[in-house]
Design an enzyme around this catalytic site. Structure first.
Site, PDB file in Angstrom:
ATOM      1  N   GLU A  62       0.837  -1.209   0.000  1.00 17.06           N
ATOM      2  CA  GLU A  62       0.000   0.000   0.000  1.00 17.06           C
ATOM      3  C   GLU A  62       0.864   1.249   0.000  1.00 17.06           C
ATOM      4  O   GLU A  62       1.534   1.571   0.989  1.00 17.06           O
ATOM      5  CB  GLU A  62      -0.926   0.035   1.225  1.00 17.06           C
ATOM      6  CG  GLU A  62      -1.795   1.281   1.207  1.00 17.06           C
ATOM      7  CD  GLU A  62      -2.827   1.306   2.321  1.00 17.06           C
ATOM      8  OE1 GLU A  62      -3.505   2.333   2.455  1.00 17.06           O
ATOM      9  OE2 GLU A  62      -2.939   0.308   3.047  1.00 17.06           O
ATOM     10  N   LYS A 194      -8.058 -14.825  16.313  1.00 20.29           N
ATOM     11  CA  LYS A 194      -8.298 -14.488  14.905  1.00 20.29           C
ATOM     12  C   LYS A 194      -9.766 -14.233  14.569  1.00 20.29           C
ATOM     13  O   LYS A 194     -10.206 -14.478  13.446  1.00 20.29           O
ATOM     14  CB  LYS A 194      -7.726 -15.576  13.988  1.00 20.29           C
ATOM     15  CG  LYS A 194      -6.233 -15.799  14.184  1.00 20.29           C
ATOM     16  CD  LYS A 194      -5.692 -16.949  13.354  1.00 20.29           C
ATOM     17  CE  LYS A 194      -4.218 -17.180  13.664  1.00 20.29           C
ATOM     18  NZ  LYS A 194      -3.669 -18.348  12.968  1.00 20.29           N
ATOM     19  N   ASP A 270       2.173 -13.918  12.712  1.00 24.69           N
ATOM     20  CA  ASP A 270       1.030 -14.483  11.998  1.00 24.69           C
ATOM     21  C   ASP A 270       0.141 -13.328  11.546  1.00 24.69           C
ATOM     22  O   ASP A 270      -0.505 -12.688  12.379  1.00 24.69           O
ATOM     23  CB  ASP A 270       0.256 -15.417  12.928  1.00 24.69           C
ATOM     24  CG  ASP A 270      -0.856 -16.169  12.217  1.00 24.69           C
ATOM     25  OD1 ASP A 270      -1.287 -15.716  11.137  1.00 24.69           O
ATOM     26  OD2 ASP A 270      -1.303 -17.203  12.746  1.00 24.69           O
ATOM     27  N   HIS A 369      -2.332  10.086  -1.768  1.00 24.40           N
ATOM     28  CA  HIS A 369      -2.523   8.760  -2.348  1.00 24.40           C
ATOM     29  C   HIS A 369      -2.388   8.785  -3.867  1.00 24.40           C
ATOM     30  O   HIS A 369      -1.908   7.827  -4.469  1.00 24.40           O
ATOM     31  CB  HIS A 369      -3.884   8.191  -1.930  1.00 24.40           C
ATOM     32  CG  HIS A 369      -3.816   7.407  -0.666  1.00 24.40           C
ATOM     33  ND1 HIS A 369      -3.728   6.042  -0.637  1.00 24.40           N
ATOM     34  CD2 HIS A 369      -3.794   7.805   0.618  1.00 24.40           C
ATOM     35  CE1 HIS A 369      -3.671   5.619   0.607  1.00 24.40           C
ATOM     36  NE2 HIS A 369      -3.708   6.685   1.393  1.00 24.40           N
TER      37      HIS A 369
END
Length: 392
Positions: A62, A194, A270, A369
């Site tokens: 990104e 998660k 993770d 951006h």
């Protein structure tokens, strides 16, 4: 072979597979391995945290993310840096067990809650590891089910395997006391791993960290190109009220997940644990003489992180840990490396929050951006910019 049998040789043409140490991967990180995916690595910083400078590795695709975090780091360094504290440390595992009746389940809960019996359970748990130490057992009753949330320190490891092993041993011991208890699942989702959950937001999971800083008004105007009053208003309306209107759990922030995930990929964590680890409350207040300065803090109650095990064994990721001075286990003070990494993550989130909120206050978000997050090579220059600024 797969490319030939599935007629997808073109798909694998640009997939790298050579010059990689697969011996570190096999049996540890991935199965059915066919190659690896290079992800760009950027460095933000220096981040001045508790009087020490850190260069923060961030792996992301990104555009603007590293640049934005870097700007936040620069503003914070000009303000005396970030202060942090780890307020709690405890990985969790939450099995579910079943009894013949709700009354029997309550009797078991009562027995497990007594101090002398908890000591016996703790003895069983602690016997499974040199580093895992059970600190708490939170018990919930639902009809004839018991949900047992084991909370333990795990040294420099993230600790899920330690918790699973220790919890399983404890369940076998409990079944000796209650032969009519049946083990339904080693994970009953009250861990919670998660998945979004209020229990992690309220009680914490992994490292619970708080960071804060005071940014002088001059830095706010000259480096961040906005005002203290505008930042405070934007934070209230967006991060607090807006998130409440959305019914958010732990999402009272602008872009914590961006920074958490980028650092996690770079350091061998993770990435799926960004779900819980990105729980974050961002607060901003006017402070100092006449309220000219900005007080900013981030509270992150559930950073699941480690410096040993998992993807930390891979050489590139270990190099990023080495850059931060937290590679491997801390021999002098077990657990210190993981806590330091958690503090770096939290402080980096603070830098990212400060920069993004300043961009929103100054109206610079879309412009930045379009500069950093749009590939001129892959877009028709005559077409309108279409990349979504997803962290808004």
């Amino acid at each position: 072979m797969m490319a030939k049998t599935t007629n997808c040789s073109e798909a694998f043409e640009n997939l790298p597979y050579s010059n990689y140490n697969y011996s570190s991967v096999m049996g540890a990180c991935c199965e059915n391995v066919v190659g690896y995916i290079p992800v760009p690595l950027g460095i933000a910083g220096p981040l001045l945290l508790d009087g020490k400078l850190y260069y923060v590795p961030m792996s992301t695709t990104e555009g603007c993310l590293v640049a934005s975090t870097n700007r936040g780091c620069r503003a914070l360094a000009s303000s005396g840096g970030v202060h942090s504290c780890v307020v709690a440390d405890g990985m969790t595992r939450g099995p579910v067990v079943k009894f013949p009746s709700a009354t029997r389940a309550w009797e078991a809960k009562d027995w497990m809650s007594r101090e002398e019996n908890f000591r016996k359970i703790k003895q069983s748990f602690d016997s499974t590891s040199r580093f895992a130490r059970l600190n708490e057992l939170d018990i919930r009753v639902a009809a004839r089910y018991l949900y047992l949330r084991f909370v333990a320190e795990t040294g420099d490891a993230m600790g899920m395997n330690m918790l699973s092993k220790g919890s399983e041993i404890c369940l076998h011991y409990m079944r000796e006391v209650f032969p009519d208890m049946s083990i339904v699942s080693l994970s009953g989702n009250i861990c919670t791993d998660k998945k979004p959950s209020a229990v992690n937001w309220i009680q914490g999971r992994g490292k619970s960290v708080v960071c804060d800083a005071v940014v002088p008004g001059k830095v706010v105007t000259e480096v961040l190109k906005t005002t203290v009053a505008s930042l405070v208003e934007k934070n209230i309306s967006k991060n607090l009220v807006g998130s409440a209107m959305a019914g958010s759990i732990g999402g009272f922030n602008a872009q914590a997940a961006n920074i958490v995930t980028a650092i996690y990929i770079a350091t061998g964590q993770d990435p799926a644990q960004n779900v819980t680890s990105s729980n974050c409350l961002t607060l901003m207040e006017a402070t100092g003489e006449d309220g000219k300065d900005l007080y900013i803090s981030v509270t992150m109650p559930s950073i699941e992180i480690g410096t040993v095990g998992g993807g930390t064994v891979l050489s590139p990721q270990a190099s990023c840990l080495n850059l931060l001075g937290v590679k491997g286990a801390c021999s002098e003070n077990p657990g210190q490396n993981a806590k330091t990494l958690a503090r770096v993550v939290c402080a980096s989130v603070l830098a990212g929050e400060l920069s993004l909120m300043s961009a929103l206050a100054a109206g610079d978000l879309v412009r930045s951006h379009l500069t950093h997050n749009r590939s001129q090579k892959s877009e028709d220059e005559s077409s309108p910019a279409h990349k979504k600024c997803c962290e808004v």
